[in-house]
Motif scaffolding. Structure first.
Motif, PDB file in Angstrom:
ATOM      1  N   SER A 177       0.830  -1.207   0.000  1.00 41.59           N
ATOM      2  CA  SER A 177       0.000   0.000   0.000  1.00 41.59           C
ATOM      3  C   SER A 177       0.863   1.256   0.000  1.00 41.59           C
ATOM      4  CB  SER A 177      -0.951  -0.001   1.197  1.00 41.59           C
ATOM      5  OG  SER A 177      -0.259   0.264   2.413  1.00 41.59           O
ATOM      6  N   LEU A 178       2.006   1.209   0.687  1.00 46.80           N
ATOM      7  CA  LEU A 178       2.909   2.360   0.668  1.00 46.80           C
ATOM      8  C   LEU A 178       3.516   2.554  -0.714  1.00 46.80           C
ATOM      9  CD1 LEU A 178       4.762   1.956   4.088  1.00 46.80           C
ATOM     10  CD2 LEU A 178       2.841   3.473   3.541  1.00 46.80           C
ATOM     11  N   LEU A 179       3.836   1.447  -1.379  1.00 47.92           N
ATOM     12  CA  LEU A 179       4.355   1.546  -2.742  1.00 47.92           C
ATOM     13  C   LEU A 179       3.299   2.102  -3.686  1.00 47.92           C
ATOM     14  CD1 LEU A 179       6.386  -1.781  -3.035  1.00 47.92           C
ATOM     15  CD2 LEU A 179       7.287   0.546  -2.786  1.00 47.92           C
ATOM     16  N   TRP A 180       2.058   1.707  -3.491  1.00 50.51           N
ATOM     17  CA  TRP A 180       0.976   2.275  -4.293  1.00 50.51           C
ATOM     18  C   TRP A 180       0.890   3.784  -4.065  1.00 50.51           C
ATOM     19  CZ3 TRP A 180      -3.229  -1.893  -2.918  1.00 50.51           C
ATOM     20  CH2 TRP A 180      -3.038  -3.022  -3.736  1.00 50.51           C
ATOM     21  N   GLY A 181       1.027   4.208  -2.807  1.00 45.58           N
ATOM     22  CA  GLY A 181       0.996   5.636  -2.516  1.00 45.58           C
ATOM     23  C   GLY A 181       2.141   6.380  -3.174  1.00 45.58           C
ATOM     24  N   LEU A 182       3.319   5.766  -3.199  1.00 50.56           N
ATOM     25  CA  LEU A 182       4.460   6.376  -3.887  1.00 50.56           C
ATOM     26  C   LEU A 182       4.184   6.477  -5.387  1.00 50.56           C
ATOM     27  CD1 LEU A 182       7.322   7.451  -3.345  1.00 50.56           C
ATOM     28  CD2 LEU A 182       8.176   5.151  -3.873  1.00 50.56           C
ATOM     29  N   ALA A 183       3.567   5.440  -5.946  1.00 49.91           N
ATOM     30  CA  ALA A 183       3.199   5.477  -7.363  1.00 49.91           C
ATOM     31  C   ALA A 183       2.175   6.576  -7.633  1.00 49.91           C
ATOM     32  CB  ALA A 183       2.649   4.123  -7.799  1.00 49.91           C
ATOM     33  N   LEU A 184       1.265   6.801  -6.673  1.00 47.45           N
ATOM     34  CA  LEU A 184       0.279   7.872  -6.822  1.00 47.45           C
ATOM     35  C   LEU A 184       0.965   9.235  -6.899  1.00 47.45           C
ATOM     36  CD1 LEU A 184      -2.813   8.501  -6.860  1.00 47.45           C
ATOM     37  CD2 LEU A 184      -2.651   8.805  -4.377  1.00 47.45           C
ATOM     38  N   TRP A 185       2.027   9.400  -6.133  1.00 52.94           N
ATOM     39  CA  TRP A 185       2.796  10.656  -6.183  1.00 52.94           C
ATOM     40  C   TRP A 185       3.420  10.852  -7.568  1.00 52.94           C
ATOM     41  CZ3 TRP A 185       8.441  10.485  -6.054  1.00 52.94           C
ATOM     42  CH2 TRP A 185       9.019  11.750  -6.157  1.00 52.94           C
ATOM     43  N   LEU A 186       4.063   9.816  -8.079  1.00 53.36           N
ATOM     44  CA  LEU A 186       4.656   9.915  -9.411  1.00 53.36           C
ATOM     45  C   LEU A 186       3.595  10.143 -10.476  1.00 53.36           C
ATOM     46  CD1 LEU A 186       7.268   7.026  -9.128  1.00 53.36           C
ATOM     47  CD2 LEU A 186       7.727   9.484  -9.093  1.00 53.36           C
ATOM     48  N   TYR A 187       2.466   9.483 -10.314  1.00 53.65           N
ATOM     49  CA  TYR A 187       1.349   9.615 -11.261  1.00 53.65           C
ATOM     50  C   TYR A 187       0.850  11.061 -11.323  1.00 53.65           C
ATOM     51  CZ  TYR A 187      -3.624   9.137 -12.628  1.00 53.65           C
ATOM     52  OH  TYR A 187      -4.863   9.283 -13.194  1.00 53.65           O
ATOM     53  N   ALA A 188       0.896  11.760 -10.196  1.00 58.94           N
ATOM     54  CA  ALA A 188       0.359  13.126 -10.140  1.00 58.94           C
ATOM     55  C   ALA A 188       1.099  14.077 -11.082  1.00 58.94           C
ATOM     56  CB  ALA A 188       0.424  13.651  -8.708  1.00 58.94           C
ATOM     57  N   TYR A 189       2.326  13.726 -11.476  1.00 55.44           N
ATOM     58  CA  TYR A 189       3.078  14.616 -12.360  1.00 55.44           C
ATOM     59  C   TYR A 189       2.480  14.677 -13.766  1.00 55.44           C
ATOM     60  CZ  TYR A 189       6.705  15.441  -8.926  1.00 55.44           C
ATOM     61  OH  TYR A 189       7.374  15.850  -7.808  1.00 55.44           O
ATOM     62  N   HIS A 190       1.559  13.758 -14.083  1.00 52.33           N
ATOM     63  CA  HIS A 190       0.923  13.848 -15.399  1.00 52.33           C
ATOM     64  C   HIS A 190       0.104  15.132 -15.518  1.00 52.33           C
ATOM     65  CE1 HIS A 190      -2.914  12.572 -13.534  1.00 52.33           C
ATOM     66  NE2 HIS A 190      -3.483  13.020 -14.635  1.00 52.33           N
ATOM     67  N   LEU A 191      -0.275  15.719 -14.383  1.00 57.17           N
ATOM     68  CA  LEU A 191      -1.071  16.944 -14.415  1.00 57.17           C
ATOM     69  C   LEU A 191      -0.318  18.089 -15.084  1.00 57.17           C
ATOM     70  CD1 LEU A 191      -2.603  16.751 -10.821  1.00 57.17           C
ATOM     71  CD2 LEU A 191      -3.758  16.272 -12.990  1.00 57.17           C
ATOM     72  N   PHE A 192       0.993  18.131 -14.919  1.00 57.51           N
ATOM     73  CA  PHE A 192       1.783  19.182 -15.565  1.00 57.51           C
ATOM     74  C   PHE A 192       1.783  18.999 -17.082  1.00 57.51           C
ATOM     75  CE2 PHE A 192       3.372  18.840 -11.249  1.00 57.51           C
ATOM     76  CZ  PHE A 192       3.439  20.163 -10.855  1.00 57.51           C
ATOM     77  N   ILE A 193       1.867  17.746 -17.508  1.00 63.88           N
ATOM     78  CA  ILE A 193       1.877  17.463 -18.945  1.00 63.88           C
ATOM     79  C   ILE A 193       0.535  17.829 -19.570  1.00 63.88           C
ATOM     80  CG2 ILE A 193       2.130  15.650 -20.680  1.00 63.88           C
ATOM     81  CD1 ILE A 193       3.894  14.146 -18.671  1.00 63.88           C
ATOM     82  N   VAL A 194      -0.561  17.385 -18.948  1.00 62.73           N
ATOM     83  CA  VAL A 194      -1.873  17.617 -19.562  1.00 62.73           C
ATOM     84  C   VAL A 194      -2.266  19.083 -19.495  1.00 62.73           C
ATOM     85  CG1 VAL A 194      -2.602  15.249 -19.118  1.00 62.73           C
ATOM     86  CG2 VAL A 194      -3.188  17.020 -17.460  1.00 62.73           C
TER      87      VAL A 194
END
Length: 456
Positions: free
Chosen positions: A405-422
């Motif tokens: 679950s902590l790794l999923w949370g870390l992935a969620l952080w990395l995933y959030a950077y797509h907001l800058f691209i879009v």
């Protein structure tokens, strides 16, 4: 320090402070949410609107499930000039079931956006209802062509905190990704591709199930709850009032017609609310390119909503805390653009300094000298995402380990950077005058399946 330099230095801290405050409010609202009290669904007349464009593969199953789970409700399928057998599939179902209705649209009127398709069904429903119908007791629910609705949904949105309150005009329910546990999103691809796709699907489920749910529950408290495109319930009387003020309930040509409808609800004096204890499921996108295409449309729609700022600020129906929350939402894509531009400028300055042999050593020394501050900023930036992981595990994936679950949370952080691209892509589309809409390709559809939003 010159004023521009001071502004640049202060900006990241202001941005981080706003994010942490919003995250803390959303997390508190999610963890402290009261249980939803169900109501009597029989007090209302229910109508499902299912907008379709080339949905032959899924629409029959969706209609059959809605009719089986909610036998008292009517289903209105809007065929937006499909080029496959969507219309024929629904026509066959309607021939055997008087509570299934097919709304056919043809070009040039068709394929002008989801809002226009929903308005067509609204007109047909209004024409069919008997004279004297209490339209405040008629509820419309928008469901995606592949949507699966929780069988308890109608009872929970009928409760005293939702349509049991006559001031509530719109209710949004939770959204889940039903392919979150899919081990091979791409059966024909290799192990690494499927591993990346699994993570992408999982973080989308986390995004909607806990992060977005917390945001919506916070909005319940600020009086600014947004409506979404799937699992959106609206009172017909409220749609009528919006139609009188805005000419049509759903704004035609809008890329976020769902969120704009919620704004119109608030401006018309209705309350909107989010019910997190029930849900509608949809497919998460395992393809990063299709995800970016979809989210670019959402970001562009968000930018379009900035035009509502004067009306939101001057509205007598929206409380001050709701105004602040809405403006914060409006500002997000713009903040992403500014952050991206400042990052490019900073990296460019460092690169120029390195080439000239000036400033590179000084910059490195400054970073080393301030490493405690940099570490602290990294922790407070990453931790909010990571902390959603255990919450998601508790509520939606109890079989997963705490470490995962902590790794999923870390992935969620990395995933959030797509907001800058879009955000950057959305701004570029606006500058080029590109405001078109195309449906996102289903996971099971081949690339050649028709005019859908491909990887553009």
């Amino acid at each position: 320090m010159p004023v521009p330099s001071l502004s640049v230095a202060v900006y990241p801290f202001v941005l981080l402070a706003g994010f942490l405050l919003y995250w803390a409010g959303a997390r508190w609202a999610y963890l402290r949410r009261p249980p939803v009290v169900p109501g009597d669904a029989a007090l209302f007349d229910w109508h499902f609107f299912v907008p379709c464009r080339d949905e032959e593969a899924v629409v029959g199953t969706t209609v059959a499930r809605l009719r089986a789970d909610f036998p008292a409700a009517a289903v209105w399928v809007i065929d937006d000039d499909s080029e496959d057998r969507t219309g024929a599939v629904v026509a066959a179902l309607a021939a055997d079931d008087p509570r299934v209705h097919l709304v056919r649209r043809r070009r040039p009127d068709a394929r002008t956006g989801k809002g226009a398709a929903l308005n067509a069904a609204y007109d047909r429903l209004g024409a069919l209802l008997p004279e004297g119908t209490d339209r405040s007791r008629v509820v419309v629910c928008v469901v995606d062509a592949d949507g699966q609705l929780d069988p308890r949904a109608l009872e929970l949105v009928s409760g005293p905190a939702a349509f049991g309150d006559p001031d509530v005009g719109g209710v949004q329910i939770g959204v889940r990704m039903r392919n979150a546990a899919d081990r091979r999103p791409f059966p024909e691809r290799g192990r690494l591709v499927n591993a990346a796709a699994r993570v992408l699907v999982r973080v989308q489920d986390m995004e909607f199930a806990v992060s977005n749910a917390g945001m919506q529950l916070l909005r319940n408290r600020t009086g600014s709850t947004g409506l979404g495109g799937n699992g959106q319930f609206t009172r017909l009387g409220a749609l009528d009032r919006i139609g009188e003020a805005e000419r049509r309930p759903w704004r035609q040509g809008a890329l976020l017609e769902d969120y704009e409808l919620g704004l119109h609800m608030l401006l018309a004096g209705y309350r909107t609310t989010h019910v997190a204890d029930t849900w509608v499921s949809q497919e998460a996108l395992p393809s990063a390119r299709r995800l970016l295409t979809q989210r670019t449309r959402w970001a562009q729609g968000n930018l379009q909503c900035v035009r509502y700022t004067p009306r939101i600020v001057s509205s007598r129906h929206i409380p001050g805390r709701g105004v602040l929350e809405t403006l914060y939402t409006f500002v997000q894509p713009l903040a992403h653009l500014v952050t991206l531009a400042l990052t490019v400028v900073l990296l460019g300055a460092l690169a120029v300094g390195a080439v000239r042999g000036q400033g590179a050593d000084g910059a490195a020394a400054a970073l080393l000298d301030h490493w405690p501050l940099i570490l602290a900023l990294a922790v407070v930036s990453i931790a909010p995402f990571v902390l959603w992981g255990p919450v998601y595990r508790r509520d939606h994936a109890p079989d997963a380990s705490f470490g995962r679950s902590l790794l999923w949370g870390l992935a969620l952080w990395l995933y959030a950077y797509h907001l800058f691209i879009v955000s950057a892509r959305a701004f570029a589309r606006m500058l080029r005058g590109r405001n078109g809409w195309a449906k996102t390709r289903r996971n099971a559809e081949p690339v050649t399946a028709g005019p859908v939003a491909l990887e553009s």
